[in-house]
Design an enzyme around this catalytic site. Structure first.
Site, PDB file in Angstrom:
ATOM      1  N   ASN A  27     -48.260  83.010  28.141  1.00 13.68           N
ATOM      2  CA  ASN A  27     -49.304  84.041  28.165  1.00 13.68           C
ATOM      3  C   ASN A  27     -50.338  83.812  27.085  1.00 13.68           C
ATOM      4  O   ASN A  27     -51.451  84.295  27.153  1.00 13.68           O
ATOM      5  CB  ASN A  27     -48.687  85.431  27.915  1.00 13.68           C
ATOM      6  N   GLU A 162     -46.491  61.490   3.771  1.00 13.33           N
ATOM      7  CA  GLU A 162     -45.952  60.179   4.139  1.00 13.33           C
ATOM      8  C   GLU A 162     -44.467  60.050   3.815  1.00 13.33           C
ATOM      9  O   GLU A 162     -43.925  58.948   3.937  1.00 13.33           O
ATOM     10  CB  GLU A 162     -46.733  59.082   3.390  1.00 13.33           C
ATOM     11  N   HIS A 188     -46.603  59.924  12.487  1.00  7.20           N
ATOM     12  CA  HIS A 188     -45.908  60.314  11.258  1.00  7.20           C
ATOM     13  C   HIS A 188     -44.437  60.587  11.612  1.00  7.20           C
ATOM     14  O   HIS A 188     -44.011  60.354  12.739  1.00  7.20           O
ATOM     15  CB  HIS A 188     -46.587  61.526  10.624  1.00  7.20           C
ATOM     16  N   ARG A 219     -54.172  89.150   8.958  1.00 10.72           N
ATOM     17  CA  ARG A 219     -53.439  89.350  10.217  1.00 10.72           C
ATOM     18  C   ARG A 219     -52.064  88.688  10.261  1.00 10.72           C
ATOM     19  O   ARG A 219     -51.183  89.171  10.949  1.00 10.72           O
ATOM     20  CB  ARG A 219     -54.288  88.845  11.383  1.00 10.72           C
ATOM     21  N   ASN A 251     -60.842  78.375   9.258  1.00  7.83           N
ATOM     22  CA  ASN A 251     -59.935  78.495  10.390  1.00  7.83           C
ATOM     23  C   ASN A 251     -59.202  77.168  10.527  1.00  7.83           C
ATOM     24  O   ASN A 251     -59.756  76.190  11.020  1.00  7.83           O
ATOM     25  CB  ASN A 251     -60.676  78.843  11.679  1.00  7.83           C
ATOM     26  N   GLU A 332     -49.855  44.949  14.792  1.00  6.85           N
ATOM     27  CA  GLU A 332     -50.949  45.796  14.319  1.00  6.85           C
ATOM     28  C   GLU A 332     -50.717  46.130  12.846  1.00  6.85           C
ATOM     29  O   GLU A 332     -49.619  46.573  12.477  1.00  6.85           O
ATOM     30  CB  GLU A 332     -50.989  47.088  15.152  1.00  6.85           C
TER      31      GLU A 332
HETATM   32  C1  LIG Z   1     -50.963  60.995   1.950  1.00 10.09           C
HETATM   33  C2  LIG Z   1     -51.653  61.647   3.105  1.00 10.09           C
HETATM   34  N1  LIG Z   1     -52.171  62.872   2.931  1.00 10.09           N
HETATM   35  C3  LIG Z   1     -52.808  63.511   3.927  1.00 10.09           C
HETATM   36  C4  LIG Z   1     -52.953  62.942   5.170  1.00 10.09           C
HETATM   37  C5  LIG Z   1     -53.695  63.675   6.241  1.00 10.09           C
HETATM   38  O1  LIG Z   1     -52.873  64.064   7.301  1.00 10.09           O
HETATM   39  P1  LIG Z   1     -53.542  64.377   8.720  1.00 10.09           P
HETATM   40  O2  LIG Z   1     -53.816  63.084   9.389  1.00 10.09           O
HETATM   41  O3  LIG Z   1     -52.490  65.177   9.428  1.00 10.09           O
HETATM   42  O4  LIG Z   1     -54.761  65.167   8.471  1.00 10.09           O
HETATM   43  C6  LIG Z   1     -52.449  61.659   5.401  1.00 10.09           C
HETATM   44  C7  LIG Z   1     -52.623  61.026   6.711  1.00 10.09           C
HETATM   45  O5  LIG Z   1     -52.103  60.037   7.088  1.00 10.09           O
HETATM   46  C8  LIG Z   1     -51.790  60.982   4.345  1.00 10.09           C
HETATM   47  O6  LIG Z   1     -51.309  59.746   4.506  1.00 10.09           O
END
Ligand SMILES: Cc1ncc(COP(=O)(O)O)c(C=O)c1O
Length: 394
Positions: A27, A162, A188, A219, A251, A332
């Site tokens: 919904n 990470e 990730h 909210r 947001n 890669e």
């Molecule tokens: C150490 C670190 N911080 C922040 C981020 C940002 O995460 P996102 O890709 O979810 O915005 C990453 C992305 O790989 C990162 O390696």
């Protein structure tokens, strides 16, 4: 080609089927019960009291800095340290929100900041906070870093985007500082397509993060918290309470689609982490022994390593370049995250005048001589063998 990321989710076909059924029946697809349920599941997993779910790890980093500013725990103009070897959106919120971003170099054998490197910076700069990155599933002596921060009243927060699942001295990374941030981006440790979180045990901070996440309104606070904030600001009518904005926000909300996927994927998280750990041990047994080609990475101080990519730091730029050629079209690869952040154009543009010279730093060496390849849970033995063969033929 051995790809960095093989699929959008673990058990992708099944997850997509369940997602289609969920979307047909749902919904509501904007932030709602699935997201809230994921927050409960993830805080339980991470062994923290509170989890605030956001639409990315970058948003989590932005939100935690904004929340600390809103609460007056740091102020515009304060010096905030960060790991020089990190991702762009770890350092960016510091600059965007008017703080002085102070890079801290890393150790070449752990790729992370040590207490020694932090102390060297503290001799020069009175940091108010330190936004430590736990890079690629590793850490240095993070317990000692925590002690230093406690002794010197420095707010320590961890970018754990990470290193979800790594355990150091019996404790999960992300739980050493006041708060830890996480990313659930595809590839990730676990994916909600896009997604992120901040986990903390600090209730006031968690409530402020909920405000920052959504427009600055109340909210998503509990009824008791809503009563408190409304009476503090003399908001007596329900009509106006709906559109009263108490502090600076954005947001940064995830959707029910992200929440639903998160609740499915978290069930597999231990399995995924375990598989990657096994892959990592196989890679490290081979690659880090080629001392003439690569810098060995030390991780025997860590109880359990959880990463999604395997770093290799070459002894010379020539070796790295040769590897880039050998991998072309077969494996890669990428630079080691954002490399030395001080050398990135955005940092040069905004912080050059005030920042130290990092040209002889370990972060710069990693920038110039490092690369990583993916470690994903669906990797076959044949793929692992191929990667090892390429790297050892260098
Ligand atoms: C150490 C670190 N911080 C922040 C981020 C940002 O995460 P996102 O890709 O979810 O915005 C990453 C992305 O790989 C990162 O390696």
């Amino acid at each position: 080609m051995i790809k960095l990321i093989k699929s959008s989710f673990y058990k992708e076909t099944d997850t997509k089927k369940k997602l289609c059924r969920f979307i047909k029946k749902a919904n509501q697809l904007s932030f709602g019960p699935e997201c809230e349920n994921f927050e409960r599941n993830f805080s339980f997993y991470q062994e923290r009291k509170y989890c605030v779910f956001l639409n990315s790890g970058s948003s989590a980093n932005l939100a935690i800095i904004q929340a600390l500013l809103n609460l007056g725990r740091i102020k515009i103009g304060d010096m905030v340290g960060f790991s020089a070897l990190t991702w762009s959106t770890n350092a960016m919120p510091l600059i965007q929100l008017g703080l002085k971003a102070v890079p801290v170099d890393i150790e070449i054998n752990t790729l992370n900041v040590s207490s020694k490197k932090l102390n060297a910076v503290l001799e020069k700069y009175p940091l108010k906070a330190f936004f430590l990155t736990n890079l690629l599933g590793f850490c240095d002596d993070i317990g000692e870093i925590k002690n230093i921060c406690q002794q010197k009243n420095i707010i320590m927060i961890e970018d754990n985007c990470e290193s979800l699942g790594t355990i150091y001295k019996g404790k999960k990374l992300g739980n050493f500082g006041l708060a830890g941030t996480f990313s659930f981006y595809v590839g990730h440790h676990m994916s909600t397509i896009e997604g992120g979180a901040v986990c903390t045990d600090d209730e006031e901070l968690a409530n402020m993060l909920r405000l920052v996440r959504a427009h600055g309104w109340d909210r998503n606070l509990s009824v008791v918290e809503q009563d408190n904030i409304r009476s503090k600001h003399k908001v007596n009518s329900t009509f106006y309470s709906r559109y009263t904005f108490y502090d600076l926000g954005y947001n940064l909300r995830p959707t029910e689609i992200n929440g639903f996927i998160g609740n499915l994927q978290i069930e597999y998280l231990d399995e995924v982490i375990e598989k990657r750990n096994k892959n990592f041990i196989k890679f490290s047994n081979h690659l880090y022994k080629f001392g003439h080609l690569f810098y060995p990475i030390r991780f025997d101080h860590i109880d359990f390593v959880s990463n999604f990519a395997v770093p290799v730091i070459c002894k010379s730029v020539e070796i790295r370049n040769k590897l880039v050629d050998l991998c072309n079209g077969v494996v890669e690869i990428r630079p080691i995250v954002g490399g030395d952040i001080t050398s990135q154009p955005f940092f040069q543009k905004n912080m050059k005048k005030t920042s130290d010279d990092f040209s002889n730093s370990n972060a710069r060496l990693v920038h110039n001589q490092g690369l990583y390849f993916g470690n994903n849970p669906e990797m076959t033995n044949q793929e692992i063998k191929t990667v090892i063969k390429i790297f050892s033929s260098c």
